[in-house]
Scaffold this motif. Structure first.
Motif, PDB file in Angstrom:
ATOM      1  N   TYR A  65       0.832  -1.214   0.000  1.00 51.76           N
ATOM      2  CA  TYR A  65       0.000   0.000   0.000  1.00 51.76           C
ATOM      3  C   TYR A  65       0.863   1.259   0.000  1.00 51.76           C
ATOM      4  N   PHE A  66       0.451   2.271  -0.717  1.00 49.90           N
ATOM      5  CA  PHE A  66       1.100   3.589  -0.664  1.00 49.90           C
ATOM      6  C   PHE A  66       0.034   4.645  -0.910  1.00 49.90           C
ATOM      7  N   ASP A  67       0.276   5.821  -0.363  1.00 49.93           N
ATOM      8  CA  ASP A  67      -0.701   6.901  -0.505  1.00 49.93           C
ATOM      9  C   ASP A  67      -0.061   8.209  -0.057  1.00 49.93           C
ATOM     10  N   ASN A  68      -0.752   9.301  -0.336  1.00 46.91           N
ATOM     11  CA  ASN A  68      -0.278  10.588   0.156  1.00 46.91           C
ATOM     12  C   ASN A  68      -0.827  10.817   1.563  1.00 46.91           C
ATOM     13  N   ILE A  69      -0.428  11.908   2.185  1.00 51.55           N
ATOM     14  CA  ILE A  69      -0.834  12.190   3.565  1.00 51.55           C
ATOM     15  C   ILE A  69      -2.354  12.292   3.681  1.00 51.55           C
ATOM     16  N   GLU A  70      -2.961  12.909   2.704  1.00 50.89           N
ATOM     17  CA  GLU A  70      -4.416  13.064   2.729  1.00 50.89           C
ATOM     18  C   GLU A  70      -5.117  11.707   2.710  1.00 50.89           C
ATOM     19  N   GLY A  71      -4.648  10.802   1.848  1.00 47.77           N
ATOM     20  CA  GLY A  71      -5.242   9.464   1.760  1.00 47.77           C
ATOM     21  C   GLY A  71      -5.025   8.661   3.034  1.00 47.77           C
ATOM     22  N   LEU A  72      -3.824   8.785   3.615  1.00 46.23           N
ATOM     23  CA  LEU A  72      -3.534   8.079   4.869  1.00 46.23           C
ATOM     24  C   LEU A  72      -4.411   8.598   6.005  1.00 46.23           C
ATOM     25  N   ALA A  73      -4.610   9.911   6.043  1.00 44.04           N
ATOM     26  CA  ALA A  73      -5.436  10.506   7.090  1.00 44.04           C
ATOM     27  C   ALA A  73      -6.859   9.957   7.017  1.00 44.04           C
ATOM     28  N   LYS A  74      -7.384   9.774   5.830  1.00 47.67           N
ATOM     29  CA  LYS A  74      -8.732   9.219   5.664  1.00 47.67           C
ATOM     30  C   LYS A  74      -8.782   7.766   6.129  1.00 47.67           C
ATOM     31  N   ARG A  75      -7.754   6.984   5.778  1.00 41.08           N
ATOM     32  CA  ARG A  75      -7.716   5.572   6.176  1.00 41.08           C
ATOM     33  C   ARG A  75      -7.621   5.427   7.693  1.00 41.08           C
ATOM     34  N   LEU A  76      -6.880   6.320   8.322  1.00 42.59           N
ATOM     35  CA  LEU A  76      -6.685   6.234   9.770  1.00 42.59           C
ATOM     36  C   LEU A  76      -7.789   6.921  10.556  1.00 42.59           C
ATOM     37  N   GLY A  77      -8.540   7.772   9.884  1.00 46.49           N
ATOM     38  CA  GLY A  77      -9.572   8.532  10.588  1.00 46.49           C
ATOM     39  C   GLY A  77      -8.976   9.595  11.490  1.00 46.49           C
ATOM     40  N   LYS A  78      -7.821  10.129  11.096  1.00 43.88           N
ATOM     41  CA  LYS A  78      -7.127  11.147  11.871  1.00 43.88           C
ATOM     42  C   LYS A  78      -6.978  12.423  11.054  1.00 43.88           C
ATOM     43  N   SER A  79      -6.581  13.471  11.740  1.00 40.24           N
ATOM     44  CA  SER A  79      -6.397  14.746  11.052  1.00 40.24           C
ATOM     45  C   SER A  79      -5.138  14.721  10.194  1.00 40.24           C
ATOM     46  N   HIS A  80      -5.048  15.668   9.270  1.00 45.68           N
ATOM     47  CA  HIS A  80      -3.890  15.780   8.392  1.00 45.68           C
ATOM     48  C   HIS A  80      -2.633  16.049   9.210  1.00 45.68           C
ATOM     49  N   VAL A  81      -2.738  16.907  10.229  1.00 47.53           N
ATOM     50  CA  VAL A  81      -1.583  17.266  11.066  1.00 47.53           C
ATOM     51  C   VAL A  81      -1.075  16.060  11.852  1.00 47.53           C
ATOM     52  N   THR A  82      -2.013  15.329  12.479  1.00 50.44           N
ATOM     53  CA  THR A  82      -1.622  14.158  13.275  1.00 50.44           C
ATOM     54  C   THR A  82      -0.982  13.097  12.395  1.00 50.44           C
ATOM     55  N   THR A  83      -1.581  12.862  11.229  1.00 54.35           N
ATOM     56  CA  THR A  83      -1.057  11.844  10.309  1.00 54.35           C
ATOM     57  C   THR A  83       0.333  12.211   9.831  1.00 54.35           C
ATOM     58  N   ARG A  84       0.536  13.471   9.500  1.00 51.35           N
ATOM     59  CA  ARG A  84       1.856  13.907   9.013  1.00 51.35           C
ATOM     60  C   ARG A  84       2.918  13.716  10.088  1.00 51.35           C
ATOM     61  N   LYS A  85       2.569  14.017  11.348  1.00 52.10           N
ATOM     62  CA  LYS A  85       3.520  13.849  12.443  1.00 52.10           C
ATOM     63  C   LYS A  85       3.914  12.388  12.626  1.00 52.10           C
ATOM     64  N   VAL A  86       2.922  11.495  12.590  1.00 53.66           N
ATOM     65  CA  VAL A  86       3.194  10.063  12.754  1.00 53.66           C
ATOM     66  C   VAL A  86       4.043   9.550  11.596  1.00 53.66           C
ATOM     67  N   VAL A  87       3.712   9.966  10.379  1.00 46.64           N
ATOM     68  CA  VAL A  87       4.494   9.561   9.206  1.00 46.64           C
ATOM     69  C   VAL A  87       5.932  10.035   9.343  1.00 46.64           C
ATOM     70  N   ASN A  88       6.110  11.258   9.810  1.00 45.88           N
ATOM     71  CA  ASN A  88       7.465  11.792   9.997  1.00 45.88           C
ATOM     72  C   ASN A  88       8.251  10.951  11.003  1.00 45.88           C
ATOM     73  N   ASP A  89       7.589  10.561  12.108  1.00 48.91           N
ATOM     74  CA  ASP A  89       8.251   9.742  13.135  1.00 48.91           C
ATOM     75  C   ASP A  89       8.725   8.416  12.564  1.00 48.91           C
ATOM     76  N   LEU A  90       7.832   7.747  11.802  1.00 47.91           N
ATOM     77  CA  LEU A  90       8.171   6.429  11.266  1.00 47.91           C
ATOM     78  C   LEU A  90       9.157   6.521  10.107  1.00 47.91           C
ATOM     79  N   CYS A  91       9.156   7.644   9.421  1.00 51.90           N
ATOM     80  CA  CYS A  91      10.153   7.845   8.352  1.00 51.90           C
ATOM     81  C   CYS A  91      11.541   8.069   8.955  1.00 51.90           C
ATOM     82  N   LYS A  92      11.577   8.727  10.121  1.00 46.57           N
ATOM     83  CA  LYS A  92      12.865   9.007  10.765  1.00 46.57           C
ATOM     84  C   LYS A  92      13.573   7.719  11.183  1.00 46.57           C
TER      85      LYS A  92
END
Length: 207
Positions: A28-55
């Motif tokens: 699976y791959f998607d942009n931040i907006e698509g991930l936020a919809k899948r997770l049911g979270k806000s764009h800001v929260t999703t971006r932060k989590v993605v940044n953590d796991l990318c680090k």
């Protein structure tokens, strides 16, 4: 089931939701907006989590230029990262354990397993029974010694041949010469001769 057990260990976090998303859908791959919809979270929260796991290298990203020159961040799983492999091995093991536990609960217990499971309890009961039996024998010997002494004073040539319990709950000792010695629950003693007459006490008083 896996999500429930993982949450118990990792907590109810967006990080866990995102890890489970890629664990169940590695391609699976998607942009931040698509991930936020899948997770049911806000764009800001999703971006932060993605940044953590990318680090830590579990996720990786790339940029795709859309029409109008807008750069779109695409997030995907970094399968070759050692942290990814370690986390996914743990999730896999948890999944296997969950299935094994479910199968164990669903599997009907065999007779052998039932016997083994109750072994300790039965052992305790049997030991207690033997303790009670030994105590009963000890008490029977004590009272029988007293009855033997009474009988010897009446007739030293007579002896007990049988012991039983009456319907009233008294002890009844039958002697070789036909005497019957009654011992009531209150400790009273009556001795009846072979002809039915009472040598000591009266049976009626014991009822």
């Amino acid at each position: 089931m896996l999500e429930e057990r993982a949450r118990r260990i990792f907590g109810k976090s967006t990080h866990l939701k995102l890890l489970l998303l890629f664990y169940n859908e590695p391609a699976y791959f998607d942009n931040i907006e698509g991930l936020a919809k899948r997770l049911g979270k806000s764009h800001v929260t999703t971006r932060k989590v993605v940044n953590d796991l990318c680090k830590v290298g579990i996720l990786k990203d790339s940029y795709k230029v859309r029409r109008g020159g807008v750069r779109d961040r695409i997030v995907m799983l970094n399968k070759s990262n050692p942290y990814t492999k370690a986390v996914f091995r743990l999730l896999k093991r948890m999944e296997v354990c969950a299935m094994e536990n479910l199968e164990e609960k669903d599997r009907e217990e065999t007779v052998e397993e039932m016997i083994e499971k109750g072994k300790e309890r039965r052992s305790r009961i049997v030991q207690e029974l033997f303790k009670l039996y030994e105590r009963v024998q000890e008490l029977e010997r004590e009272i029988e010694d007293e009855i033997v002494e009474i009988l010897e004073r009446l007739d030293e040539d007579d002896f007990i041949v049988h012991v039983s319990t009456t319907l009233e709950g008294d002890l009844e000792y039958l002697t070789k010469k036909g005497k019957i010695i009654f011992v009531a629950k209150d400790g009273s003693v009556a001795v009846q001769a072979r002809n039915g007459t009472y040598i000591i006490g009266q049976r009626a008083f014991l009822l």
